[in-house]
Write a protein that holds these residues in place. Structure first.
Motif, PDB file in Angstrom:
ATOM      1  N   LEU A 894       4.312   3.060   5.554  1.00  0.00           N
ATOM      2  CA  LEU A 894       4.772   3.664   4.310  1.00  0.00           C
ATOM      3  C   LEU A 894       5.512   2.603   3.498  1.00  0.00           C
ATOM      4  O   LEU A 894       6.217   1.769   4.069  1.00  0.00           O
ATOM      5  CB  LEU A 894       5.725   4.833   4.648  1.00  0.00           C
ATOM      6  CG  LEU A 894       6.350   5.649   3.523  1.00  0.00           C
ATOM      7  CD1 LEU A 894       5.277   6.331   2.681  1.00  0.00           C
ATOM      8  CD2 LEU A 894       7.289   6.706   4.109  1.00  0.00           C
ATOM      9  N   TRP A 930       8.296  14.022   5.814  1.00  0.00           N
ATOM     10  CA  TRP A 930       7.260  13.391   6.625  1.00  0.00           C
ATOM     11  C   TRP A 930       7.623  13.575   8.089  1.00  0.00           C
ATOM     12  O   TRP A 930       8.723  13.241   8.506  1.00  0.00           O
ATOM     13  CB  TRP A 930       7.185  11.891   6.285  1.00  0.00           C
ATOM     14  CG  TRP A 930       6.115  11.170   7.027  1.00  0.00           C
ATOM     15  CD1 TRP A 930       4.849  11.608   7.304  1.00  0.00           C
ATOM     16  CD2 TRP A 930       6.202   9.852   7.593  1.00  0.00           C
ATOM     17  NE1 TRP A 930       4.136  10.675   7.988  1.00  0.00           N
ATOM     18  CE2 TRP A 930       4.940   9.575   8.190  1.00  0.00           C
ATOM     19  CE3 TRP A 930       7.194   8.891   7.649  1.00  0.00           C
ATOM     20  CZ2 TRP A 930       4.674   8.370   8.836  1.00  0.00           C
ATOM     21  CZ3 TRP A 930       6.924   7.696   8.287  1.00  0.00           C
ATOM     22  CH2 TRP A 930       5.677   7.435   8.870  1.00  0.00           C
ATOM     23  N   GLU A 935       0.135  12.992   6.770  1.00  0.00           N
ATOM     24  CA  GLU A 935       0.280  13.545   5.441  1.00  0.00           C
ATOM     25  C   GLU A 935       1.761  13.582   5.076  1.00  0.00           C
ATOM     26  O   GLU A 935       2.609  13.878   5.909  1.00  0.00           O
ATOM     27  CB  GLU A 935      -0.323  14.942   5.517  1.00  0.00           C
ATOM     28  CG  GLU A 935      -0.257  15.765   4.339  1.00  0.00           C
ATOM     29  CD  GLU A 935      -0.952  17.102   4.540  1.00  0.00           C
ATOM     30  OE1 GLU A 935      -2.082  17.241   4.078  1.00  0.00           O
ATOM     31  OE2 GLU A 935      -0.321  17.996   5.144  1.00  0.00           O
ATOM     32  N   LEU A 936       2.022  13.251   3.819  1.00  0.00           N
ATOM     33  CA  LEU A 936       3.410  13.201   3.345  1.00  0.00           C
ATOM     34  C   LEU A 936       3.547  14.270   2.261  1.00  0.00           C
ATOM     35  O   LEU A 936       2.731  14.319   1.342  1.00  0.00           O
ATOM     36  CB  LEU A 936       3.651  11.810   2.763  1.00  0.00           C
ATOM     37  CG  LEU A 936       5.004  11.429   2.235  1.00  0.00           C
ATOM     38  CD1 LEU A 936       6.005  11.272   3.363  1.00  0.00           C
ATOM     39  CD2 LEU A 936       4.906  10.101   1.479  1.00  0.00           C
ATOM     40  N   SER A 951       0.589  16.855  -1.614  1.00  0.00           N
ATOM     41  CA  SER A 951       0.570  16.166  -0.328  1.00  0.00           C
ATOM     42  C   SER A 951      -0.195  14.864  -0.495  1.00  0.00           C
ATOM     43  O   SER A 951      -1.200  14.809  -1.213  1.00  0.00           O
ATOM     44  CB  SER A 951      -0.044  17.054   0.751  1.00  0.00           C
ATOM     45  OG  SER A 951      -1.434  16.954   0.715  1.00  0.00           O
ATOM     46  N   MET A 954      -1.551   9.567   4.326  1.00  0.00           N
ATOM     47  CA  MET A 954      -0.845   8.372   4.783  1.00  0.00           C
ATOM     48  C   MET A 954      -1.864   7.341   5.266  1.00  0.00           C
ATOM     49  O   MET A 954      -2.947   7.730   5.690  1.00  0.00           O
ATOM     50  CB  MET A 954       0.098   8.736   5.929  1.00  0.00           C
ATOM     51  CG  MET A 954       1.239   9.625   5.496  1.00  0.00           C
ATOM     52  SD  MET A 954       2.410   8.740   4.478  1.00  0.00           S
ATOM     53  CE  MET A 954       3.387   7.953   5.733  1.00  0.00           C
TER      54      MET A 954
END
Lengths: 1037, 320
Positions: A894, A930, A935-936, A951, A954
């Motif tokens: 990230l 998260w 998926e964030l 969403s 990632m």
């Protein structure tokens, strides 16, 4: 020979029983003392040195004089003295009997407790017993009849209407203590009376009370057999009562009789004036968050407290309704400490709800509680040490956090550049020496408030003019001075305090010789005088009131016109109570012919304005009355005051404000004492000008006039010939207020167009490669946070000669606020997932390491700094390309960037970076969740405050908006410790200058806005205002 | 080989004001850059905005019908990228808005174009585009050029350029956008969250009306609250008002309160202008100051000023 029988009428079995009970009682008592000593031994070593001999002498003096108990409460003081001295005499008496009966008698067969000695002894004991009885009764009357708020254990500031369980216990023990003692004394007298009734000894008048009781009993017709049985019963009652008192002594309120001896002896003579230093051994946690982290002396303090409530009464925070009573603070800690002793699992003082942080932040560090405590409890020092832990845990008011950040970057709480520190001197008629260049008698340490606050700047100039008028040779450190740090230390940010001390000490040590340091600020005065010497040699420090006194006394300043004003004077806590500077200001007022009318609370009982202990930086909660308002109301009650006089810059600010908010503007004015002195000596009539300076000013003024005149003519000529000029002079457009573009921007001739244009192409730009960079192996998740050290531009900046950049000295560099938010988000993610690393990356010169250290101090794991001189002033796309070169190597899970930088605010780097890394992105994120999965979940902020939840797959890149979280505070100590964390410096391979997405052509200062005044009646003005609003905000209004 | 491409913007079925303002800015420079002036609308129902975008000066409107009506940075970028390759514009104008900023810089990377953000004036200089933005809290205006760039992507400041009033006569077109290769980068729309109505956000407010000690009494607060609402302003205040507890701390502007970071118009009523307060608002483009004291320092920082009794003025404004 006159004497009396001790174990009268007692059988040997009874005597044995009495001795058994007696020794048991002493045993229980000793057990209690040992228990307490074991309790104190859990504590840390005392952080301040203990001078035992001096301490004992002072303790004995305080005890014999009863100084601390008599203060501000003569009634209680007298009653306590009667009990205390009576009790001491009775104790000596009992000990004498023991000596005679149990030691000297059995061992040497002699007895001295007889004859004249016995008679004198008997009379003394009678008088002492009477004193104790009267004292106890007086205390009981006070408790029942006086209804003193200080003896009420309800925490009304917390809305309590009933006593909570421990408080009920406190009330019970108060009565048991008084009642029990009284019972012992009365049964003693009764026993004496019974003896007299039975024996009527010829020397009976030597025991007047016993004789009185005895003869009364006989007069009432009580028979000898009844007296005998009563005598035996009462003997046991008295004896057992006394033994129970002995047994219980260390287990309840009576404990103060022993503990106070310790607390008074171990009292720190510099308590609060000089705070204890932090133990920074890397093992000990900073500050205090658990009861066992207090020192043994602190624990002794807790037990010494008698709940007399004097601190409760004196505390300005309590008086103004803040959730702090020093008494309850101590008692809560004591309760907790008693429970905690022997507990394996000790609960945290904050999490366990023992002490709430708002209690600690309510304190003003004014020392009123410490000053009045009869047993030497040092409340503020305990509060301070607990604040240190709060700061360490980042539990502080966000505004305070901002102030601390500001001080750590700019060296003052106003966030002004150092250059402007002595700007207040520019209005003086003379130049003020720079002690770094020229020697002076006096070094004037000005302090923040006196340097930057306009009202106080005026005072500073007055003081400077007074010095000048008296030909005092003084100088400043000018931009070399930083805030002295008194309040920074009292907030609990020890690391920052130390760095301020280090800086100021260094500046002073490099300065040219000076004899003394003077300051108008009592806060600076206190720390320079009492705390700085612990860090190195210091010249003597004096307050300006002392200097002004000297000048008036020596005749260097002469009073031209005694003022004849009725004034009241407010003792600043840090000058008066803490440093005993009561005399000079009062002497000054006398010298200038003011009649001083003291407020009820003055000198050591002065009532704090509420600004101390960092509270100046923390806004008061809505609805609370400010201590400063209470103080002014006190002054207003005097009824006849012309001036409320202060000699502290913070006081001046607080009281000027309070005068308005408390509605006392008609009553009196608030002035600094220097302003009164200036009037008394008619400072206006002095010529203070520097001759060369004057010449300069004349020359400048002439030059200015010439300039204006030339400019006017030039302007007129230009207007006339404007159209011709336009063709040759490029003038960039100004901000269009209405949205239409000024004509100047379409000045380019129509024919020059196409020939210069490059051929249309579109090809993606690539990341810029780095020279020899290999990322360390990944362990757990890796989050990259690109950060920028942004510059805050000061008001009076100048461009570099080429006009394309701003000279660096006009910037204050700080970690970009948006990046700080991004970093906080990253740290929270790694904390939630209990692992992984946060890597901060910056593109910046070596100076940018400051912000990187700060980020590492907050918890980032390592840093990478990329730089090449060709990157100076690079556009955001170029910066993104450089960052991408690095991040591709790091292979993060990230990337979190700030949504924009505070200085240039293009909001582009993050989004460009996402494209270069080929990552999905979300910009302007105000909430991110998260769980480590693919998926964030984020909420983006749209215009008008609407949130858009989406969403994001990632790995991804998000850009954070401020307000998404509140970035944690890194104390100066954490930042220093982070020096062990690695920062790798990396260079780029090469940058093709022509590949930049944008270049700066010119910098200009927008034309200054001076208010255009709307004239006319209210209706006309309103119409104009509406017009502006509509023009600006469009159809929205 | 030339011309301007304007990217229209819409949220929740409503065309954003900035869209027409972008056209206004494009029209003002069209004669220097040359035509055509194209507008692209991206979205599932892009054609519904065509009439609103058909403004005077617009030569062509391109609709890119993609699978979603909600903004997605990747899809929008893809659509504008495709249109740019086809139209080969010299300038791509995008709103300096939450959506615009989400893809503009990425687009510039894709196109290898020049780039600048938050532009409030555009012009031509020696045959190439130049732009003006501000920096350092509005203290400096920065003139920017884009040497060697045949194309520039820009985000333009909102509420700055005037939209054309007249309707236009644009030709309509479509563009196919293939997002299949980028589908792994697309986000998924979940929901919109309404702004909390009770709270104030000084930091984000564009129009603030602040009150100071001049309002004299707590009982006057509701009156000024009502006035602010009437004017469409967010209510701010100076420190004494918050300190007295007359207004919640969230309203306070200044060093110890909030900085009016996004404010464009600031009306200061009864505020003298202590440095602490100025810290939070002096950067605002347009400041109107009202005070009874003609020497109040606030007038040195205000655009417009008036010396008038606050309550008389309040009454006049209430009547308007």
């Amino acid at each position: 020979m006159e004497t009396r029988e001790l174990f009268w009428g007692l059988q040997s079995a009874g005597t044995v029983a009495f001795y058994i009970i007696g020794f048991s009682a002493i045993g229980v008592s000793i057990l209690g003392i040992v228990h307490s000593i074991k309790k104190y031994m859990r504590g840390r070593a005392s952080p301040v040195p203990l001078d035992l001999w001096r301490g004992v002498r002072r303790m004995v003096a305080d005890m014999l004089s009863h100084r601390t108990v008599r203060r501000r409460d003569t009634y209680a003081g007298t009653a306590h003295a009667a009990i205390f001295f009576g009790f001491v005499i009775l104790f000596i008496g009992t000990s004498t009997i023991t000596l005679d009966y149990d030691i000297v008698g059995p061992m040497f067969g002699v007895s001295f407790w007889k004859g004249w000695f016995f008679l004198g002894f008997s009379l003394t004991m009678d008088i002492a017993g009477l004193a104790v009885a009267l004292g106890l009764i007086a205390m009981m009357v006070r408790r029942v009849g006086f209804r003193l708020p200080k003896l009420d254990y309800r925490r009304t500031y917390r809305g309590e209407t009933d006593l909570r369980p421990p408080a009920k216990m406190w009330r019970a023990e108060d009565w048991i203590f008084l009642g029990g003692l009284l019972l012992i004394v009365l049964t003693g007298f009764f026993q004496e009376g019974l003896r007299h009734a039975l024996e009527s000894p010829p020397w009976g008048h030597w025991e007047p009370i016993g004789r009185l009781i005895g003869s009364s009993m006989l007069a009432l017709g009580v028979g000898p057999s009844e007296i005998s049985s009563l005598r035996s019963l009462n003997w046991w009652l008295h004896g057992l009562g006394a033994l129970m008192f002995v047994a219980a002594l260390p287990w309840y309120k009576a404990k103060h009789m022993i503990a106070a001896l310790g607390s008074l002896t171990a009292r720190d003579p510099l308590a609060l004036r000089r705070l204890p230093r932090v133990v920074d051994d890397g093992v000990t946690e900073i500050g205090i968050g658990n009861i066992s982290e207090f020192s043994w002396k602190d624990m002794l303090d807790l037990d010494a407290c008698t709940k007399c409530g004097r601190c409760h009464e004196a505390c300005p925070a309590r008086a103004a309704g803040y959730p702090l009573s020093p008494r309850d603070f101590i008692l809560d800690l004591r309760e907790h400490n008693n429970h905690a002793q022997g507990c394996k699992q000790e609960k945290d003082l904050f999490e366990g709800g023992v002490i709430s942080p708002d209690t600690l932040w309510a304190c003003r560090m004014c020392g009123a509680c410490l000053e009045i405590c009869p047993v030497g409890v040092e409340h503020p020092v305990k509060i301070l040490q607990m604040r240190r832990r709060l700061i360490e845990n980042d539990e502080l008011d966000p505004l305070l956090r901002n102030v601390l950040n500001t001080i750590s970057t700019s060296g003052n709480s106003f966030g002004e550049p150092a250059r402007k520190r002595s700007a207040w001197t520019s209005e003086l008629e003379f130049a003020v020496k720079d002690v770094r260049k020229e020697a002076a008698d006096l070094l004037w340490f000005v302090g923040d408030q006196a340097s930057f606050d306009p009202r106080n700047q005026h005072v500073s100039r007055t003081v400077a003019r007074l010095f000048r008028a008296a030909r005092v040779d003084f100088g400043l450190l000018h931009d070399g001075e930083r805030t002295a740090g008194n309040d920074v230390r009292r907030v609990g940010e020890e690391g920052l305090f130390e760095s301020l001390v280090e800086h100021n000490m260094d500046q002073m040590s490099r300065a040219q010789p000076f004899d003394r340091i003077v300051t108008t600020d009592p806060h600076s005065y206190n720390t320079l005088r009492n705390e700085y010497p612990e860090f190195g040699a210091m010249a003597p420090v004096v307050h300006y009131t002392e200097i002004l006194c000297e000048l008036l006394n020596s005749g260097a300043l002469k009073v031209a016109q005694p003022l004849g004003l009725k004034v009241t004077y407010h003792d600043p806590c840090h000058l008066g109570r803490l440093n005993k500077g009561y005399g000079a200001p009062r002497k000054l007022l006398e010298l200038i012919g003011c009649e001083l009318i003291e407020m009820p609370r003055s000198r050591d009982n002065s009532f704090c304005c509420g600004a101390g202990g960092g509270r100046f930086w923390i806004p008061d909660a809505p609805g609370t009355t400010k201590p400063s308002e209470l103080r002014l109301q006190e002054a207003a009650k005097l009824g006849c005051i012309d001036v409320f006089v202060t000699c502290c810059p913070k006081d001046l600010t607080m009281f000027e404000d309070a005068r308005k908010t408390a509605g006392l503007e008609e009553e009196f004015v608030v002035e600094d004492i220097a302003e009164l002195v200036a009037r008394a000596i008619k400072l206006d009539e002095f010529d203070l000008r520097d001759l060369p300076d004057l010449m300069d000013k004349i020359a400048t003024s002439v030059a200015e006039r010439v300039m204006v005149s030339v400019n006017d003519r030039l302007d007129a000529w230009l207007q006339e010939h404007g159209s011709k000029i336009q063709a040759i002079r490029y003038e960039a457009p100004d901000i269009p207020v209405t949205g239409t573009l000024p004509e100047t921007q379409q000045i380019t001739g129509e024919s020059v167009q196409s020939s210069l244009r490059p051929t249309w192409t579109a090809s993606v730009v690539a990341p810029i490669a780095l020279r020899d960079y290999a990322a360390p192996a990944k362990e757990g998740i890796r989050i990259i946070v690109p950060i920028k050290q942004t510059g805050t531009l000061s008001e009076d900046f100048q461009f570099s000669p080429d006009g394309l950049s701003i000279k660096p000295e006009y910037f204050e560099y700080i970690l970009n606020e948006w990046d700080d938010t991004a970093l906080e988000q990253a740290l929270q993610f790694t904390e939630q997932q209990e692992g992984g690393e946060v890597v901060v990356v910056t593109v910046g010169p070596p100076e940018a390491e400051g912000s990187m250290r700060k980020a590492l101090g907050k918890g980032a794991h390592r840093g990478v700094r990329i730089w090449d001189d060709s990157l100076a002033d690079a556009d955001p796309i170029t910066i993104a390309r450089v960052l991408a070169g690095l991040i591709l190597e790091e292979k993060p899970d990230l990337v979190i960037t700030g949504a924009q930088s505070a200085d240039l605010a293009q909001s582009a780097t993050g989004v460009a970076l996402a494209r270069l890394l080929d990552l999905p992105s979300a910009a302007f994120v105000i909430k991110a969740q998260w769980d480590g999965a693919s998926e964030l979940l984020v909420t983006r902020e749209l215009e008008g405050g609407i949130g858009h939840s989406i969403s994001v797959p990632m790995p991804a890149l998000i850009t954070m908006q401020t307000g998404a979280n509140s970035p944690r505070y890194a104390t100066m100590r954490m930042i220093k410790q982070a020096k062990t964390k690695p920062i790798e410096n990396v260079e780029i391979e090469s940058l093709d200058e022509s590949s930049r997405a944008a270049v700066v052509r010119e910098l200009r200062v927008p034309i200054a806005t001076r208010a255009e005044m709307f004239e006319g009646k209210a209706d006309e003005i309103a119409a104009n205002i509406i017009k502006v609003i509509q023009g600006k905000m469009g159809a929205k209004t | 080989m030339s011309g301007i491409l304007v990217v229209a913007e819409h949220t929740r079925g409503v065309l954003a004001d900035i869209s027409a303002e972008l056209v206004g800015a494009a029209v003002s420079i069209k004669k220097d850059i040359g035509g055509p002036l194209c507008v692209i609308i991206v979205g599932q129902n892009a054609e519904q905005f065509v009439p609103q975008m058909n403004l005077q000066g617009v030569d062509k409107i391109i609709t890119a019908c993609v699978g979603t009506e909600h903004f997605d940075a990747t899809i929008t970028e893809e659509a504008v990228y495709a249109a740019a390759l086809r139209e080969q514009p010299e300038l791509i104008a995008i709103g300096h808005s939450s959506s615009g900023m989400s893809f503009a810089a990425g687009l510039a990377v894709r196109l290898g174009s020049g780039f600048a953000a938050d532009i409030f004036a555009i012009g031509m200089h020696d045959g190439s585009i130049h732009a003006t933005r501000s920096g350092y809290g509005g203290k400096v205006n920065i003139e920017i050029g884009f040497p060697n760039k045949p194309m520039v992507v820009m985000t333009l400041r909102g509420a700055t350029f005037k939209p054309p009033i007249e309707d236009g006569n644009a030709e309509l077109g479509e563009i196919e956008v293939d997002v299949s290769t980028k589908s792994a980068q697309c986000t998924k729309h979940l929901d919109y969250i309404e702004a909390p109505s009770a709270g104030v956000d000084i930091g984000k407010a564009e129009f603030i009306m602040s009150i100071g000690r001049g309002i004299q009494d707590e009982k006057n607060i509701p009156r000024f609250e009502a006035l602010a609402e009437k004017l469409g302003a967010t209510l701010g205040c100076s420190r004494p008002i918050a300190d007295s507890g007359w207004l919640h701390k969230g309203h306070q502007v200044g060093l110890t309160g909030k900085v009016a970071a996004n404010c464009k118009l600031y009306v200061a009523l009864g505020i003298s202008g202590a440095v602490q307060h100025l810290h939070g608002m002096k950067h605002v483009e347009t400041i109107i100051a009202v005070n009874t004291d003609p020497n109040a320092p606030i007038f040195n920082h205000a655009t417009y000023g008036a010396v008038v009794d606050l309550f008389e003025l309040c009454e006049s404004l209430e009547k308007m």
